[in-house]
Motif scaffolding. Structure first.
Motif, PDB file in Angstrom:
ATOM      1  N   ALA A   8       0.817  -1.205   0.000  1.00  0.00           N
ATOM      2  CA  ALA A   8       0.000   0.000   0.000  1.00  0.00           C
ATOM      3  C   ALA A   8       0.857   1.264   0.000  1.00  0.00           C
ATOM      4  O   ALA A   8       1.923   1.315   0.613  1.00  0.00           O
ATOM      5  N   GLU A   9       0.383   2.297  -0.694  1.00  0.00           N
ATOM      6  CA  GLU A   9       1.010   3.612  -0.652  1.00  0.00           C
ATOM      7  C   GLU A   9       0.687   4.201   0.712  1.00  0.00           C
ATOM      8  O   GLU A   9      -0.475   4.393   1.054  1.00  0.00           O
ATOM      9  N   ILE A  10       1.717   4.477   1.502  1.00  0.00           N
ATOM     10  CA  ILE A  10       1.531   4.713   2.926  1.00  0.00           C
ATOM     11  C   ILE A  10       0.677   5.939   3.235  1.00  0.00           C
ATOM     12  O   ILE A  10      -0.129   5.921   4.170  1.00  0.00           O
ATOM     13  N   GLU A  11       0.806   7.027   2.490  1.00  0.00           N
ATOM     14  CA  GLU A  11       0.063   8.242   2.844  1.00  0.00           C
ATOM     15  C   GLU A  11      -1.445   8.041   2.728  1.00  0.00           C
ATOM     16  O   GLU A  11      -2.195   8.329   3.666  1.00  0.00           O
ATOM     17  N   SER A  12      -1.908   7.537   1.583  1.00  0.00           N
ATOM     18  CA  SER A  12      -3.346   7.357   1.402  1.00  0.00           C
ATOM     19  C   SER A  12      -3.876   6.244   2.306  1.00  0.00           C
ATOM     20  O   SER A  12      -4.977   6.351   2.870  1.00  0.00           O
ATOM     21  N   PHE A  13      -3.087   5.183   2.476  1.00  0.00           N
ATOM     22  CA  PHE A  13      -3.511   4.077   3.329  1.00  0.00           C
ATOM     23  C   PHE A  13      -3.609   4.524   4.780  1.00  0.00           C
ATOM     24  O   PHE A  13      -4.602   4.273   5.467  1.00  0.00           O
ATOM     25  N   ALA A  14      -2.584   5.204   5.265  1.00  0.00           N
ATOM     26  CA  ALA A  14      -2.557   5.659   6.655  1.00  0.00           C
ATOM     27  C   ALA A  14      -3.675   6.650   6.931  1.00  0.00           C
ATOM     28  O   ALA A  14      -4.297   6.622   8.002  1.00  0.00           O
ATOM     29  N   THR A  15      -3.962   7.516   5.971  1.00  0.00           N
ATOM     30  CA  THR A  15      -5.039   8.497   6.141  1.00  0.00           C
ATOM     31  C   THR A  15      -6.376   7.802   6.353  1.00  0.00           C
ATOM     32  O   THR A  15      -7.172   8.194   7.210  1.00  0.00           O
ATOM     33  N   ARG A  16      -6.612   6.741   5.581  1.00  0.00           N
ATOM     34  CA  ARG A  16      -7.874   5.974   5.722  1.00  0.00           C
ATOM     35  C   ARG A  16      -7.923   5.278   7.076  1.00  0.00           C
ATOM     36  O   ARG A  16      -8.969   5.230   7.726  1.00  0.00           O
ATOM     37  N   ARG A  17      -6.795   4.721   7.503  1.00  0.00           N
ATOM     38  CA  ARG A  17      -6.776   4.008   8.777  1.00  0.00           C
ATOM     39  C   ARG A  17      -6.964   4.980   9.953  1.00  0.00           C
ATOM     40  O   ARG A  17      -7.677   4.686  10.908  1.00  0.00           O
TER      41      ARG A  17
END
Length: 306
Positions: free
Chosen positions: A224-233
């Motif tokens: 996963a692309e960390i910025e977009s994934f982390a934002t969702r989490r």
């Protein structure tokens, strides 16, 4: 005004009485340990399983240097069923190591989607010192004193400023309805009784057969692309927090400073509204995360390879 003041006095912080993460705490996630006698094992599985036991043995050789806290963040075993006797016997070496570590260090074992029904172990006095955290109690609130935070004028204000609100979980939360139904079914009392009965009538052979097949399922690195994934989490955890606050009549406006979870095998951190840390998979990287490496100012990859 009096009513409002009374309500505020009665309201509690979501993090009130939350246990503290120690400065030297280490986190291990997704080691997917496979009992070494269940041959043949995939090469990666055998290497990772031996590495985990070797790491525990190294810690036990020098208890004085052992971290005061070890967080086992779920999927420590690849197929550990807490209520199934043959599964427990197969994992005797892993469980024995965890029990020995608990004599010297505070062990928190978070239930994952590959190691569940761990509450059964809590009934055994040998594991009395291990804090097993069932999925139903995740995410679990902790606090962490960040000693790297700049000091304020007042020592009291400084300590308040440095206390960070942390949520810990294995990570298989807030995914989708289909998965939630599956994992809930697997953890019902009826299913556990059914699996226990099958284990008994097949003399443990059914578990052994299933485990050997499951051991060869591919375990992959998270891409996963960390910025977009982390934002969702972070958004999902905040939604959980707001709902929990309503149910507990806790103080509104509380924030999450840090989220630490495994499950996704990403091994990266991202600083958004909260510091989000996706732990590395020990199975894939032999990496162990140290809380001291966390920073609230800049994103930092997880580290401490073994």
């Amino acid at each position: 005004m009096d009513y409002f003041s009374k309500a505020m006095r009665e309201a509690k912080s979501f993090w009130e009485n939350a246990p503290q993460i120690h400065k030297d705490a280490v986190f291990i996630a997704d080691s997917h340990f496979m009992p070494l006698h269940l041959q043949p094992l995939p090469k990666q599985g055998e290497i990772a399983s031996k590495a985990l036991l070797d790491y525990f043995a190294t810690l036990l050789q020098n208890p004085a240097q052992m971290p005061s806290q070890i967080f086992l963040m779920g999927d420590i075993a690849h197929l550990l069923l807490g209520g199934v006797e043959s599964s427990l016997k197969a994992h005797n070496e892993l469980l024995d190591s965890a029990q020995k570590l608990s004599v010297y260090s505070q062990i928190w074992w978070f239930e994952g989607n590959h190691d569940f029904g761990l509450s059964h172990l809590q009934k055994n006095t040998a594991f009395a010192k291990i804090h097993f955290v069932p999925r139903s109690q995740q995410p679990l609130a902790f606090c962490y004193i960040d000693e790297n935070t700049s000091h304020l004028e007042s020592h009291e204000e400084s300590n308040m400023f440095k206390s960070k609100n942390v949520l810990l979980a294995h990570g298989d939360l807030f995914l989708n309805t289909k998965y939630e139904l599956y994992i809930t079914l697997m953890q019902t009392k009826i299913m556990r009784l059914f699996l226990t009965l099958l284990d008994y009538v097949t003399f443990g052979n059914l578990y052994t057969s299933i485990a050997k097949k499951v051991n060869h399922n591919a375990i992959r690195q998270g891409k996963a692309e960390i910025e977009s994934f982390a934002t969702r989490r972070i958004f999902a955890y905040n939604a959980y927090l707001q709902n929990a606050i309503k149910k507990a009549q806790a103080l509104k406006g509380e924030q999450i400073d840090m989220i630490i979870e495994g499950h996704f095998h990403i091994g990266k951190a991202y600083k958004g509204d909260s510091l989000y840390i996706s732990l590395p998979s020990f199975y894939l990287t032999r990496s162990i995360f140290s809380i001291e490496s966390a920073t609230f100012n800049q994103p930092k990859s997880t580290k401490e390879s073994y």
